[in-house]
Design an enzyme around this catalytic site. Structure first.
Site, mmCIF file in Angstrom:
data_model
loop_
_atom_site.group_PDB
_atom_site.id
_atom_site.type_symbol
_atom_site.label_atom_id
_atom_site.label_comp_id
_atom_site.label_asym_id
_atom_site.label_seq_id
_atom_site.Cartn_x
_atom_site.Cartn_y
_atom_site.Cartn_z
ATOM 1 N N GLU A 44 -26.058 5.758 39.144
ATOM 2 C CA GLU A 44 -25.476 6.606 40.193
ATOM 3 C C GLU A 44 -25.998 6.128 41.538
ATOM 4 O O GLU A 44 -27.208 6.084 41.759
ATOM 5 C CB GLU A 44 -25.840 8.078 39.962
ATOM 6 C CG GLU A 44 -25.575 9.005 41.147
ATOM 7 C CD GLU A 44 -24.136 8.928 41.670
ATOM 8 O OE1 GLU A 44 -23.982 8.845 42.903
ATOM 9 O OE2 GLU A 44 -23.194 8.953 40.852
ATOM 10 N N SER A 50 -23.903 15.445 38.637
ATOM 11 C CA SER A 50 -23.280 16.639 38.047
ATOM 12 C C SER A 50 -23.165 17.786 39.044
ATOM 13 O O SER A 50 -23.645 18.892 38.806
ATOM 14 C CB SER A 50 -24.079 17.091 36.821
ATOM 15 O OG SER A 50 -24.124 16.080 35.857
ATOM 16 N N CYS A 54 -15.878 20.008 44.746
ATOM 17 C CA CYS A 54 -14.919 21.004 45.240
ATOM 18 C C CYS A 54 -15.608 22.099 46.066
ATOM 19 O O CYS A 54 -14.953 22.777 46.857
ATOM 20 C CB CYS A 54 -14.179 21.648 44.067
ATOM 21 S SG CYS A 54 -13.338 20.469 43.004
ATOM 22 N N ARG A 81 -32.984 15.036 28.360
ATOM 23 C CA ARG A 81 -32.118 14.999 27.180
ATOM 24 C C ARG A 81 -31.920 13.564 26.670
ATOM 25 O O ARG A 81 -31.031 13.313 25.870
ATOM 26 C CB ARG A 81 -30.776 15.656 27.506
ATOM 27 C CG ARG A 81 -30.940 17.097 27.966
ATOM 28 C CD ARG A 81 -29.621 17.762 28.285
ATOM 29 N NE ARG A 81 -28.885 18.055 27.061
ATOM 30 C CZ ARG A 81 -27.682 17.584 26.779
ATOM 31 N NH1 ARG A 81 -27.081 16.784 27.646
ATOM 32 N NH2 ARG A 81 -27.075 17.886 25.657
ATOM 33 N N ARG A 455 13.496 35.359 36.702
ATOM 34 C CA ARG A 455 14.796 36.037 36.550
ATOM 35 C C ARG A 455 15.814 35.470 37.537
ATOM 36 O O ARG A 455 16.961 35.179 37.168
ATOM 37 C CB ARG A 455 14.635 37.541 36.798
ATOM 38 C CG ARG A 455 13.975 38.307 35.675
ATOM 39 C CD ARG A 455 13.784 39.751 36.027
ATOM 40 N NE ARG A 455 15.043 40.469 36.181
ATOM 41 C CZ ARG A 455 15.119 41.735 36.598
ATOM 42 N NH1 ARG A 455 14.027 42.410 36.902
ATOM 43 N NH2 ARG A 455 16.290 42.333 36.698
#
Length: 465
Positions: A44, A50, A54, A81, A455
């Site tokens: 990165e 992460s 927006c 992780r 409609r």
């Protein structure tokens, strides 16, 4: 099995890009395969991973007080992780034949090669910068990444003048104009189109135009920027069109984005008409068994028109990442396509669209009927009801729904989801009229506005087969 044999059996996944698609792919692959089976290296070039791009306009405007609120998972959480995440590291070359990626440490300039068994390209998109004098001057900002947002906020903090010009009036342009108004700037928006929000038809864009002027934003439509003028210090001082100059202490580019596929193009990977990578339904790059791609750097199938499109949205990027990670992790998943749903706001005016605009339908060779209705968000007698305008396109003869645009106050925007589901299911407008939607006076009139439009569209199809 010996330790050396175990090491050789382990595969390496390299991910280029640490935001929505890239890290979703890495995280999902890690859920399915442990570190003894799959090594994961992610590059990165920025400082963050992460995060919600927006949300940047709302951070700039002060609705979101802290940058870290936009970060879903920190670099430390990814590393915990078992993902070897390397920040401030920019991939500079993909060697497809030898299955390796060259990367450069942004701060030191040191370069090295990393081999891969599987590769994910999630390089995102880049803001379009006009090719003109002054476009790269200090004070001119594209806003695509969290680093971009921080740079803009730093500029605003040290800028003495209070004039801002936004170039372009798409989602980012409109949202950034409001953010700058909230910060106390005098804002001018210079827009090439006849109305703001070119993702809407011009008659619906007109409603957005009126709302922006109501906020105190000066709208200049049908105008192209010819140059960005700078002062003696090199800093931006004005934006010029053929007809006028507009003073500017800061300029925000809201012209749109292009897929960031420079690396992919140099590597000879297949690109579409919009410059985005082309993938199959599993998000595997076409013709390359060990390379996947997702997010803002790919093109996707439009389920309504049947054509490839480039749509830069975080919803798609996260889905792409999940699908890629599942496939790399030994599972199976596909991404069938999109119907083109988006929602935004300017002040309390909600703006939503899904499916095709009139010009999209014409370009796809479709004949259609278009209707527009005025309705309200709640029962007319219930306190707090707001007006809304709904425009609907239906295919001639078949009556298949082609697109919906909604502009209105609170309670209007998310109604577009009804139409998004109907488009995905390839429903006709007549079938839509029978949808069993939730009703109570605080939530809707007896006939929901989307169904009132259905409609009217159904009758129009009957009268003009």
């Amino acid at each position: 099995m010996s330790m050396s044999a175990a090491r050789s059996a382990r595969e390496r996944l390299v991910v280029i890009g640490g935001d929505a698609a890239g890290m979703s792919a890495a995280s999902q692959a890690r859920r399915l395969k442990g570190p003894d089976e799959l090594e994961i290296v992610a590059f990165e070039r920025g400082h963050f991973t992460s995060y919600s791009a927006c949300g940047i306009p709302y951070w700039v405007g002060g609705d979101v007080s802290d940058r870290d609120q936009l970060i879903a998972r920190t670099p430390e959480e990814h590393r915990a992780r078992g993902i070897d995440l390397r920040l401030r590291t920019e991939a500079t070359e993909i060697d497809v034949d030898r299955q390796r990626v060259r990367a450069r440490d942004v701060d030191s300039g040191a370069e090295s090669w990393t081999s891969y068994d599987k590769l994910v390209i999630a390089t995102g998109a880049r803001p379009i910068r006009p090719d003109m004098p002054g476009a790269d001057a200090p004070g001119v900002h594209g806003v695509q990444t969290l680093d971009d947002g921080q740079t803009l906020i730093d500029t605003l903090a040290r800028t003495r003048g209070r004039h801002a010009v936004v170039v372009g009036a798409g989602y980012i342009g409109v949202e950034m104009a409001e953010a700058l108004i909230n910060r106390g700037y005098e804002v001018t928006v210079v827009n090439r189109g006849s109305e703001p929000m070119s993702t809407l038809d011009p008659d619906m864009g007109r409603l957005v135009h009126e709302a922006m002027e109501g906020l105190g934003i000066t709208m200049v439509n049908d105008a192209a920027v010819t140059k960005i003028l700078t002062g003696e210090d090199g800093h931006v001082r004005a934006v010029a069109t053929e007809a006028a100059e507009y003073p500017a202490d800061v300029v925000v580019l809201g012209i749109g984005v292009r897929p960031e596929t420079t690396l992919a193009a140099q590597a000879g990977l297949p690109l579409g008409a919009y410059g985005g990578l082309l993938t199959d339904l599993s998000m595997r790059v076409r013709g390359h068994a060990d390379i996947w791609s997702g997010g803002d750097c790919v093109e996707v199938l439009d389920l309504v028109s049947g054509r490839q499109r480039h749509i830069a949205l975080g919803t798609h990027a996260n889905k792409h990442g999940q699908i890629i990670g599942t496939n790399i992790g030994g599972g199976y998943a596909t991404f069938p396509g999109v119907v083109g749903t988006a929602v935004s706001k300017v002040c309390d005016l909600e703006i939503a669209r899904t499916g095709l605009r009139e010009k999209d339908a014409r370009r796809a060779g479709l004949q259609f009927t278009s209707v527009t209705i005025e309705s309200t968000s709640r029962a007319g007698y219930y306190p707090g009801t707001n007006p809304m305008t709904v425009k609907m396109l239906a295919e001639r003869r078949t009556g298949r729904l082609l697109g919906v645009q909604i502009v209105g106050r609170e309670g209007a925007g998310k109604r577009v989801d009804i139409a998004a589901v109907a488009l995905t299911a390839r429903m006709t407008v007549e079938q839509m009229t029978a949808l069993d939607l939730g009703y109570a006076p605080p939530f809707s009139p007896v006939w929901d506005p989307v169904l009132v439009a259905a409609r009217k569209a159904s009758k129009a199809v009957e009268q003009h087969p």
